[in-house]
Design a protein around this motif. Structure first.
Motif, short mmCIF file in Angstrom:
data_model
loop_
_atom_site.label_atom_id
_atom_site.label_comp_id
_atom_site.label_asym_id
_atom_site.label_seq_id
_atom_site.Cartn_x
_atom_site.Cartn_y
_atom_site.Cartn_z
N HIS A 1 2.82 12.38 2.83
CA HIS A 1 3.41 12.56 1.51
C HIS A 1 2.38 12.42 0.39
O HIS A 1 2.74 12.28 -0.77
CB HIS A 1 4.57 11.58 1.31
N ASN A 2 1.11 12.44 0.76
CA ASN A 2 0.00 12.46 -0.19
C ASN A 2 -0.08 11.22 -1.07
O ASN A 2 -0.56 11.29 -2.20
CB ASN A 2 0.05 13.73 -1.04
N GLU A 3 0.39 10.09 -0.56
CA GLU A 3 0.22 8.84 -1.29
C GLU A 3 -1.25 8.42 -1.16
O GLU A 3 -1.90 8.75 -0.18
CB GLU A 3 1.13 7.76 -0.71
N PRO A 4 -1.77 7.71 -2.13
CA PRO A 4 -3.18 7.30 -2.05
C PRO A 4 -3.40 6.24 -0.97
O PRO A 4 -2.50 5.46 -0.65
CB PRO A 4 -3.46 6.74 -3.44
N LEU A 5 -4.59 6.21 -0.45
CA LEU A 5 -4.97 5.21 0.55
C LEU A 5 -4.77 3.80 -0.01
O LEU A 5 -4.42 2.87 0.70
CB LEU A 5 -6.41 5.43 1.00
N SER A 6 -4.96 3.67 -1.31
CA SER A 6 -4.81 2.36 -1.97
C SER A 6 -3.36 1.87 -1.98
O SER A 6 -3.10 0.73 -2.36
CB SER A 6 -5.34 2.42 -3.40
N ALA A 7 -2.41 2.71 -1.55
CA ALA A 7 -1.00 2.31 -1.50
C ALA A 7 -0.71 1.39 -0.31
O ALA A 7 0.40 0.89 -0.17
CB ALA A 7 -0.10 3.54 -1.42
N CYS A 8 -1.70 1.15 0.52
CA CYS A 8 -1.53 0.29 1.69
C CYS A 8 -1.01 -1.09 1.27
O CYS A 8 -1.62 -1.74 0.42
CB CYS A 8 -2.86 0.14 2.44
N PRO A 9 0.10 -1.53 1.87
CA PRO A 9 0.66 -2.82 1.48
C PRO A 9 -0.01 -4.02 2.16
O PRO A 9 0.34 -5.16 1.87
CB PRO A 9 2.12 -2.71 1.92
N TYR A 10 -0.95 -3.75 3.06
CA TYR A 10 -1.60 -4.83 3.81
C TYR A 10 -2.97 -5.11 3.21
O TYR A 10 -3.76 -4.20 3.01
CB TYR A 10 -1.72 -4.46 5.28
N GLY A 11 -3.24 -6.38 2.94
CA GLY A 11 -4.48 -6.76 2.28
C GLY A 11 -5.73 -6.61 3.13
O GLY A 11 -6.77 -6.19 2.65
N SER A 12 -5.63 -6.95 4.41
CA SER A 12 -6.80 -6.87 5.28
C SER A 12 -6.35 -7.07 6.72
O SER A 12 -5.18 -7.30 6.99
CB SER A 12 -7.82 -7.96 4.90
N GLY A 13 -7.30 -6.96 7.62
CA GLY A 13 -7.03 -7.24 9.02
C GLY A 13 -6.51 -6.04 9.80
O GLY A 13 -6.58 -4.90 9.37
N MET A 14 -5.97 -6.34 10.97
CA MET A 14 -5.54 -5.31 11.92
C MET A 14 -4.37 -4.48 11.38
O MET A 14 -4.29 -3.29 11.65
CB MET A 14 -5.16 -5.94 13.26
N MET A 15 -3.48 -5.09 10.63
CA MET A 15 -2.36 -4.33 10.09
C MET A 15 -2.87 -3.28 9.10
O MET A 15 -2.40 -2.14 9.10
CB MET A 15 -1.36 -5.26 9.42
N GLN A 16 -3.82 -3.68 8.27
CA GLN A 16 -4.42 -2.72 7.33
C GLN A 16 -5.12 -1.60 8.09
O GLN A 16 -4.98 -0.43 7.75
CB GLN A 16 -5.41 -3.41 6.40
N GLN A 17 -5.85 -1.93 9.14
CA GLN A 17 -6.54 -0.93 9.94
C GLN A 17 -5.55 0.04 10.58
O GLN A 17 -5.78 1.25 10.60
CB GLN A 17 -7.41 -1.59 10.99
N SER A 18 -4.43 -0.48 11.07
CA SER A 18 -3.41 0.38 11.66
C SER A 18 -2.81 1.31 10.61
O SER A 18 -2.61 2.50 10.87
CB SER A 18 -2.29 -0.47 12.29
N TRP A 19 -2.52 0.77 9.44
CA TRP A 19 -1.94 1.58 8.37
C TRP A 19 -2.93 2.68 7.96
O TRP A 19 -2.53 3.84 7.82
CB TRP A 19 -1.61 0.69 7.18
N HIS A 20 -4.19 2.32 7.80
CA HIS A 20 -5.21 3.30 7.40
C HIS A 20 -5.37 4.39 8.47
O HIS A 20 -5.52 5.57 8.12
CB HIS A 20 -6.55 2.62 7.15
#
Length: 52
Positions: free
Chosen positions: A18-37
């Motif tokens: 849906h073309n949301e920006p990468l910065s829209a990731c709700p996870y601050g860091s760690g494995m969850m952020q990596q999965s989201w990215h």
């Protein structure tokens, strides 16, 4: 049942499609952020491949 990492990937995939920006990731860091990215990148690729 999906793991938390699977859900994060799916959320990122949807955001990427849906073309949301990468910065829209709700996870601050760690494995969850990596999965989201990773999901976000896959969503971007899926969106781009449809344009052909």
């Amino acid at each position: 049942m999906a793991s938390p990492h699977d859900r994060a990937w799916s959320e990122g995939h949807k955001a990427g499609k849906h073309n949301e920006p990468l910065s829209a990731c709700p996870y601050g860091s760690g494995m969850m952020q990596q999965s989201w990215h990773a999901g976000w990148r896959a969503g971007q690729e899926a969106k781009d491949s449809k344009r052909g």
